[in-house]
Motif scaffolding. Sequence first.
Motif, PDB file in Angstrom:
ATOM      1  N   VAL A 164      42.361  37.773  29.785  1.00 21.48           N
ATOM      2  CA  VAL A 164      43.631  37.838  30.509  1.00 21.48           C
ATOM      3  C   VAL A 164      44.051  39.298  30.542  1.00 21.48           C
ATOM      4  O   VAL A 164      44.003  39.993  29.517  1.00 21.48           O
ATOM      5  CB  VAL A 164      44.712  36.975  29.823  1.00 21.48           C
ATOM      6  N   VAL A 165      44.460  39.780  31.711  1.00 19.36           N
ATOM      7  CA  VAL A 165      44.822  41.192  31.868  1.00 19.36           C
ATOM      8  C   VAL A 165      46.235  41.296  32.421  1.00 19.36           C
ATOM      9  O   VAL A 165      46.780  40.343  32.986  1.00 19.36           O
ATOM     10  CB  VAL A 165      43.842  41.921  32.814  1.00 19.36           C
ATOM     11  N   THR A 166      46.826  42.475  32.251  1.00 17.66           N
ATOM     12  CA  THR A 166      48.131  42.736  32.868  1.00 17.66           C
ATOM     13  C   THR A 166      47.931  43.159  34.315  1.00 17.66           C
ATOM     14  O   THR A 166      46.835  43.543  34.724  1.00 17.66           O
ATOM     15  CB  THR A 166      48.892  43.826  32.103  1.00 17.66           C
ATOM     16  N   ALA A 167      49.019  43.132  35.074  1.00 22.88           N
ATOM     17  CA  ALA A 167      48.947  43.425  36.502  1.00 22.88           C
ATOM     18  C   ALA A 167      48.455  44.846  36.766  1.00 22.88           C
ATOM     19  O   ALA A 167      47.743  45.097  37.748  1.00 22.88           O
ATOM     20  CB  ALA A 167      50.315  43.204  37.143  1.00 22.88           C
ATOM     21  N   SER A 168      48.815  45.800  35.890  1.00 23.26           N
ATOM     22  CA  SER A 168      48.387  47.184  36.105  1.00 23.26           C
ATOM     23  C   SER A 168      46.876  47.336  35.962  1.00 23.26           C
ATOM     24  O   SER A 168      46.254  48.137  36.667  1.00 23.26           O
ATOM     25  CB  SER A 168      49.116  48.117  35.132  1.00 23.26           C
ATOM     26  N   VAL A 180      41.745  36.508  39.583  1.00 20.81           N
ATOM     27  CA  VAL A 180      41.244  35.398  38.772  1.00 20.81           C
ATOM     28  C   VAL A 180      39.838  35.040  39.227  1.00 20.81           C
ATOM     29  O   VAL A 180      39.580  34.816  40.412  1.00 20.81           O
ATOM     30  CB  VAL A 180      42.183  34.185  38.866  1.00 20.81           C
ATOM     31  N   GLY A 181      38.908  35.009  38.290  1.00 21.07           N
ATOM     32  CA  GLY A 181      37.516  34.742  38.603  1.00 21.07           C
ATOM     33  C   GLY A 181      36.651  35.988  38.665  1.00 21.07           C
ATOM     34  O   GLY A 181      35.410  35.895  38.638  1.00 21.07           O
ATOM     35  N   PRO A 192      29.718  40.216  29.901  1.00 18.27           N
ATOM     36  CA  PRO A 192      30.701  40.187  30.997  1.00 18.27           C
ATOM     37  C   PRO A 192      31.876  39.275  30.641  1.00 18.27           C
ATOM     38  O   PRO A 192      31.698  38.222  30.017  1.00 18.27           O
ATOM     39  CB  PRO A 192      29.902  39.644  32.180  1.00 18.27           C
ATOM     40  N   ARG A 193      33.065  39.673  31.043  1.00 22.36           N
ATOM     41  CA  ARG A 193      34.275  38.896  30.762  1.00 22.36           C
ATOM     42  C   ARG A 193      34.889  38.425  32.076  1.00 22.36           C
ATOM     43  O   ARG A 193      35.122  39.219  32.989  1.00 22.36           O
ATOM     44  CB  ARG A 193      35.293  39.757  30.018  1.00 22.36           C
ATOM     45  N   ARG A 194      35.164  37.140  32.157  1.00 23.19           N
ATOM     46  CA  ARG A 194      35.749  36.560  33.367  1.00 23.19           C
ATOM     47  C   ARG A 194      37.267  36.514  33.242  1.00 23.19           C
ATOM     48  O   ARG A 194      37.798  35.998  32.261  1.00 23.19           O
ATOM     49  CB  ARG A 194      35.196  35.157  33.592  1.00 23.19           C
ATOM     50  N   ILE A 195      37.960  37.063  34.215  1.00 20.99           N
ATOM     51  CA  ILE A 195      39.428  37.086  34.196  1.00 20.99           C
ATOM     52  C   ILE A 195      39.952  35.702  34.575  1.00 20.99           C
ATOM     53  O   ILE A 195      39.605  35.145  35.617  1.00 20.99           O
ATOM     54  CB  ILE A 195      39.965  38.145  35.174  1.00 20.99           C
ATOM     55  N   VAL A 196      40.803  35.137  33.700  1.00 15.17           N
ATOM     56  CA  VAL A 196      41.350  33.797  33.940  1.00 15.17           C
ATOM     57  C   VAL A 196      42.858  33.817  34.177  1.00 15.17           C
ATOM     58  O   VAL A 196      43.455  32.768  34.425  1.00 15.17           O
ATOM     59  CB  VAL A 196      41.030  32.857  32.758  1.00 15.17           C
ATOM     60  N   GLY A 197      43.465  34.991  34.099  1.00 17.10           N
ATOM     61  CA  GLY A 197      44.912  35.053  34.326  1.00 17.10           C
ATOM     62  C   GLY A 197      45.410  36.484  34.331  1.00 17.10           C
ATOM     63  O   GLY A 197      44.784  37.376  33.762  1.00 17.10           O
ATOM     64  N   VAL A 198      46.541  36.671  35.005  1.00 18.40           N
ATOM     65  CA  VAL A 198      47.188  37.986  35.082  1.00 18.40           C
ATOM     66  C   VAL A 198      48.637  37.812  34.638  1.00 18.40           C
ATOM     67  O   VAL A 198      49.359  36.949  35.152  1.00 18.40           O
ATOM     68  CB  VAL A 198      47.133  38.566  36.505  1.00 18.40           C
ATOM     69  N   VAL A 199      49.060  38.627  33.663  1.00 19.87           N
ATOM     70  CA  VAL A 199      50.426  38.561  33.151  1.00 19.87           C
ATOM     71  C   VAL A 199      51.163  39.848  33.492  1.00 19.87           C
ATOM     72  O   VAL A 199      50.573  40.821  33.972  1.00 19.87           O
ATOM     73  CB  VAL A 199      50.443  38.318  31.624  1.00 19.87           C
ATOM     74  N   GLY A 200      52.462  39.849  33.244  1.00 22.10           N
ATOM     75  CA  GLY A 200      53.290  41.005  33.537  1.00 22.10           C
ATOM     76  C   GLY A 200      53.111  42.122  32.531  1.00 22.10           C
ATOM     77  O   GLY A 200      52.338  42.010  31.571  1.00 22.10           O
ATOM     78  N   PRO A 201      53.829  43.225  32.730  1.00 21.73           N
ATOM     79  CA  PRO A 201      53.687  44.382  31.827  1.00 21.73           C
ATOM     80  C   PRO A 201      54.184  44.075  30.425  1.00 21.73           C
ATOM     81  O   PRO A 201      55.071  43.237  30.225  1.00 21.73           O
ATOM     82  CB  PRO A 201      54.536  45.462  32.507  1.00 21.73           C
ATOM     83  N   PHE A 215      45.064  43.945  27.626  1.00 23.53           N
ATOM     84  CA  PHE A 215      44.271  42.758  27.938  1.00 23.53           C
ATOM     85  C   PHE A 215      44.157  41.882  26.700  1.00 23.53           C
ATOM     86  O   PHE A 215      44.368  42.330  25.570  1.00 23.53           O
ATOM     87  CB  PHE A 215      42.882  43.139  28.469  1.00 23.53           C
ATOM     88  N   PHE A 216      43.822  40.611  26.928  1.00 24.83           N
ATOM     89  CA  PHE A 216      43.715  39.608  25.860  1.00 24.83           C
ATOM     90  C   PHE A 216      42.313  39.014  25.886  1.00 24.83           C
ATOM     91  O   PHE A 216      41.796  38.653  26.951  1.00 24.83           O
ATOM     92  CB  PHE A 216      44.746  38.497  26.066  1.00 24.83           C
ATOM     93  N   THR A 217      41.703  38.907  24.700  1.00 28.73           N
ATOM     94  CA  THR A 217      40.401  38.260  24.571  1.00 28.73           C
ATOM     95  C   THR A 217      40.499  37.160  23.517  1.00 28.73           C
ATOM     96  O   THR A 217      41.313  37.250  22.589  1.00 28.73           O
ATOM     97  CB  THR A 217      39.313  39.275  24.149  1.00 28.73           C
ATOM     98  N   PRO A 218      39.688  36.113  23.621  1.00 29.58           N
ATOM     99  CA  PRO A 218      39.736  35.027  22.633  1.00 29.58           C
ATOM    100  C   PRO A 218      39.296  35.498  21.252  1.00 29.58           C
ATOM    101  O   PRO A 218      38.304  36.215  21.105  1.00 29.58           O
ATOM    102  CB  PRO A 218      38.757  33.992  23.204  1.00 29.58           C
ATOM    103  N   LEU A 219      40.049  35.110  20.242  1.00 24.80           N
ATOM    104  CA  LEU A 219      39.699  35.395  18.849  1.00 24.80           C
ATOM    105  C   LEU A 219      38.783  34.287  18.347  1.00 24.80           C
ATOM    106  O   LEU A 219      39.125  33.104  18.421  1.00 24.80           O
ATOM    107  CB  LEU A 219      40.958  35.465  17.985  1.00 24.80           C
TER     108      LEU A 219
END
Length: 416
Positions: A164-168, A180-181, A192-201, A215-219
Amino acid sequence: MWRHLLKMIQTRFRSNLWVLSELLVATVALWVMTDYFLAQYLLYHQPVGIDTHSAYRALIMRRTSDSPNYIDYSKEEGAAYSHYMRLVERLRSHPDIAAVSLSEYSQPYDRSNSWRGLVRDTTTLWDARMYAVTPDFFEVFNLKTIDDGDFRRLRENFTGNSMVVTASVAQDLFGTTDVVGETIWISNDSIPRRIVGVVGPIRGDEYQEYQRYTFFTPLRVDENARSFAYVDVDFRLREGVDPARFEEEIQTLLGERARSGNFWISEVEPYSTIRPRFLMATDNASTQRLLSAVLVFLLANVFLSVIGTFWFRVNRRREELGLRMAVGSSRRGLLRLVVMESLLLLAIAALPALFICLNLYYLDLVPVVSTLPRVGYFCGVTVLTLVSLALIITLAVWYPAARAARVQPADALRTE
């Protein structure tokens, strides 16, 4: 009226020159102070991006090997993981708790953090903050997507090699937030990491600007996990739960049920307590307290100098003002004349002063809130500065002008 005032100022040009110089310095100084305080106020009250309302931090401790009750797990594979997760599940099963998340170097209002680079083709974004979290992190801290504002989709799709990444991040890597995707890589990582969502700043705390890249990655917490020394536990209360009642009742959990193997829950603390303690201990808070004290001292000096200058200036003209009364000027008209003349002096001095302030602002030599429109912000600071100075000058000239207006015309005519 205005032409007459300009002639009066021109006639006393030499005596007014030092007044104009002082007003120029006072305008620049007050503008810089107004900019600083307004920028800090607006920055502090902007959303942080992570909602800690009703969120708690649970501290899980582990016995050391020299403890008399220490349990050796070397011969029992996965035992440490089982005991640790048993405590997490006990929290998750509590009727007042909505969600429990695990994270590593990713708690809000904590000095521990991790930074990586993000890569797409030949483009690399450096200094991106990485949050290694479990899917429930988005519900615990109310992180929502920018399109539908829902954390549920993030929680469901945040598995495996997702991100999951921020909009910037999305904007700078793809030129759009509809990503997304899409696939990107973490620097020095071939997966490779697949983007599944975009969050705000997101910001680190109220004193910082928004982090450009986050950005967020699964722990991954499994039986082969480390000693859990760096894994943190957070949870969120259900809506409608009274925090005071919960905090009183949770103490019963910190008994035998809060122990499993070598692990135990030693403390449960609300972020409403963690946040102010963290903010007070930051370097930004200490710097702001020091700068605020210095600027308040300078503001008092500006206030006193402007008042003293105009008070002295009006007092020296008591006989002139009394003579105006003798030739038919009313007291109200006399007061208006003195106030308008003083404000016209301010307007004349403000022109070069604001030119200096404009250059300071666009050279980034003063605090700037990047998320606010630059022109609108500059105009807002300018209006506040000029209105403040106008009020100070009006207060400074009103009383001595009112005293001069009470001078008897015969006394004024006897003055040389």
